[in-house]
Design a protein around this motif. Structure first.
Motif, PDB file in Angstrom:
ATOM      1  N   ASP A 151       7.438  14.395  15.110  1.00 15.54           N
ATOM      2  CA  ASP A 151       8.624  14.519  14.265  1.00 15.54           C
ATOM      3  C   ASP A 151       9.257  13.140  14.100  1.00 15.54           C
ATOM      4  N   VAL A 152       9.263  12.631  12.866  1.00 16.15           N
ATOM      5  CA  VAL A 152       9.811  11.301  12.577  1.00 16.15           C
ATOM      6  C   VAL A 152      11.025  11.404  11.648  1.00 16.15           C
ATOM      7  N   LEU A 159      15.639   4.517   8.866  1.00 16.44           N
ATOM      8  CA  LEU A 159      15.070   3.540   7.938  1.00 16.44           C
ATOM      9  C   LEU A 159      15.797   3.561   6.602  1.00 16.44           C
ATOM     10  N   ASP A 160      16.149   4.747   6.121  1.00 14.86           N
ATOM     11  CA  ASP A 160      16.885   4.839   4.858  1.00 14.86           C
ATOM     12  C   ASP A 160      18.231   4.112   4.954  1.00 14.86           C
ATOM     13  N   THR A 165      21.555  -0.739   3.735  1.00 17.75           N
ATOM     14  CA  THR A 165      22.374  -1.855   4.209  1.00 17.75           C
ATOM     15  C   THR A 165      21.749  -3.192   3.862  1.00 17.75           C
ATOM     16  N   GLN A 166      20.437  -3.292   4.020  1.00 12.49           N
ATOM     17  CA  GLN A 166      19.762  -4.553   3.738  1.00 12.49           C
ATOM     18  C   GLN A 166      19.780  -4.870   2.242  1.00 12.49           C
ATOM     19  N   ARG A 167      19.685  -3.873   1.407  1.00  9.18           N
ATOM     20  CA  ARG A 167      19.788  -4.123  -0.030  1.00  9.18           C
ATOM     21  C   ARG A 167      21.170  -4.644  -0.400  1.00  9.18           C
ATOM     22  N   SER A 202       9.945  -5.640   4.789  1.00  5.49           N
ATOM     23  CA  SER A 202       9.358  -5.053   5.991  1.00  5.49           C
ATOM     24  C   SER A 202       9.835  -3.618   6.202  1.00  5.49           C
ATOM     25  N   LEU A 203      11.132  -3.394   5.995  1.00  3.80           N
ATOM     26  CA  LEU A 203      11.660  -2.034   6.151  1.00  3.80           C
ATOM     27  C   LEU A 203      11.065  -1.085   5.106  1.00  3.80           C
ATOM     28  N   GLU A 204      10.928  -1.552   3.899  1.00  2.98           N
ATOM     29  CA  GLU A 204      10.350  -0.703   2.848  1.00  2.98           C
ATOM     30  C   GLU A 204       8.876  -0.403   3.123  1.00  2.98           C
ATOM     31  N   ALA A 205       8.151  -1.364   3.710  1.00  2.00           N
ATOM     32  CA  ALA A 205       6.747  -1.110   4.072  1.00  2.00           C
ATOM     33  C   ALA A 205       6.650  -0.044   5.160  1.00  2.00           C
ATOM     34  N   LYS A 206       7.560  -0.113   6.146  1.00  5.68           N
ATOM     35  CA  LYS A 206       7.573   0.930   7.187  1.00  5.68           C
ATOM     36  C   LYS A 206       7.886   2.295   6.592  1.00  5.68           C
ATOM     37  N   LYS A 207       8.812   2.321   5.640  1.00  3.97           N
ATOM     38  CA  LYS A 207       9.158   3.595   5.009  1.00  3.97           C
ATOM     39  C   LYS A 207       7.970   4.154   4.221  1.00  3.97           C
ATOM     40  N   ARG A 208       7.248   3.295   3.521  1.00  3.09           N
ATOM     41  CA  ARG A 208       6.062   3.764   2.784  1.00  3.09           C
ATOM     42  C   ARG A 208       4.982   4.261   3.739  1.00  3.09           C
ATOM     43  N   ARG A 209       4.829   3.591   4.871  1.00  4.96           N
ATOM     44  CA  ARG A 209       3.840   4.021   5.861  1.00  4.96           C
ATOM     45  C   ARG A 209       4.191   5.397   6.414  1.00  4.96           C
TER      46      ARG A 209
END
Length: 326
Positions: A151-152, A159-160, A165-167, A202-209
């Motif tokens: 369960d993630v 991550l969202d 925040t990063q955007r 990097s955060l967006e890549a983790k979210k896509r993964r």
């Protein structure tokens, strides 16, 4: 008398005005209460219409949604199946995955008649995970099954929030960069903007993964032939099991030995044979030198010093009747 009447009229007027004000206050209070009750009645139906699986909200904060369809879950499974024809059943497994809307992520096969083995890594949609697993289990005799879930949901929500925040930080850095007046400020802001954009990527890549893992589940199916060793066979003990394992190790060792011999043989033919012939010729030549003609002493010549004449013993008296050599 007239003054008394005027005073009475004024007192009556003031009392009537106070009565009107009190009535107005009561009406407003009742109106506010009715409005509050009507607002509460309007807000009550959504709470009543809320599903049983949707959690209620308390005064301290919002509870986590526990509905399965609203959670991010990664499904992974592995199967080991013994079949009669590995190649045919492997094609059926691939067809089952493609019919479910998935694809083949990996394919490793070893064809050796009845000892063949095929290992397939299938990616299927999460909502078709269990039907595909059951369909694959019917391909033959199931030897092993293992299904894991992860369960993630919390990680996805985190991550969202971090991405949002990063955007915002990237946008603020771009605005500051547009307002830079000096070269030093421009360079520092460009570096800061690049660092923030790299963190966002990097955060967006983790979210896509995570999205890929939750959208497509992974099934690793191992198809073994009728004579191939399975996990259950490896766990068994006994003389026959040990004999079979030793024989397989012996055959594997012989295979390695023959392979090494085949790799070394060309070198032996090219370099070993000439060197062997050269060594044999050199050894034969040395033997010919060592076995030359023996030297013969002339007749009547005295024997070399230190050598005794046959029939004589050094330091012994002469034997009577013995004739000395001329």
């Amino acid at each position: 008398m007239r003054l008394r009447r005027v005073g009475r009229h004024r007192t009556a007027a003031v009392g009537a005005l106070l009565a009107l004000l009190m009535l107005a206050g009561c009406g407003s209070g009742s109106g506010s209460d009715e409005a509050t009750s009507s607002d509460a009645g309007a807000a009550a139906p959504p709470m009543a219409d809320r599903g049983a699986g949707e959690p209620a909200q308390g005064g301290s904060g919002t509870a986590t949604d526990t509905r399965v369809d609203q959670r991010s879950i990664i499904y992974t499974g592995s199967l080991e199946i013994k079949v009669d024809d590995v190649e045919a059943k492997a094609r059926e497994a691939v067809s089952a995955a493609t019919r479910a809307g998935g694809f083949v992520g990996g394919d490793q096969r070893r064809s050796a008649a009845a000892d063949a083995v095929a290992e397939l890594q299938l990616r299927v949609p999460a909502d078709r995970f269990y039907p595909v697993v059951e369909e694959l289990a019917r391909l033959g005799s199931q030897q092993r099954r293992q299904i894991d879930t992860q369960d993630v949901t919390e990680e996805t929500i985190d991550l969202d929030a971090r991405i949002a925040t990063q955007r915002a930080r990237v946008d603020s850095a771009r605005r500051l960069l547009a307002q830079a007046d000096s070269i030093s400020d421009l360079i520092s802001l460009e570096n800061e903007l690049g660092r923030r954009e790299a963190d966002l990527a990097s955060l967006e890549a983790k979210k896509r993964r995570l999205g890929d893992l939750t959208a497509l589940s992974t099934i690793t199916v191992t198809l073994v032939g009728p004579n191939a060793s399975t996990t259950e066979d490896e766990d068994q003990l006994g003389f026959l099991v040990g004999l079979s394992g030793g024989w397989k190790v012996f055959l594997a060792s012989m295979t390695v030995l023959v392979t090494v011999l085949g790799a070394v043989l060309p070198w032996l033919l090219v370099f070993g044979v000439p060197l062997g012939l050269l060594w044999w010729w050199h050894r034969r030549r040395r033997r010919g030198r060592d076995t030359g003609p023996a030297l013969v002493a002339p007749v009547g010549a005295p024997p070399p010093s230190g050598l005794a004449v046959p029939g004589e013993v050094s330091g012994a008296p002469p034997v009577p009747g013995a004739r000395s050599a001329p």
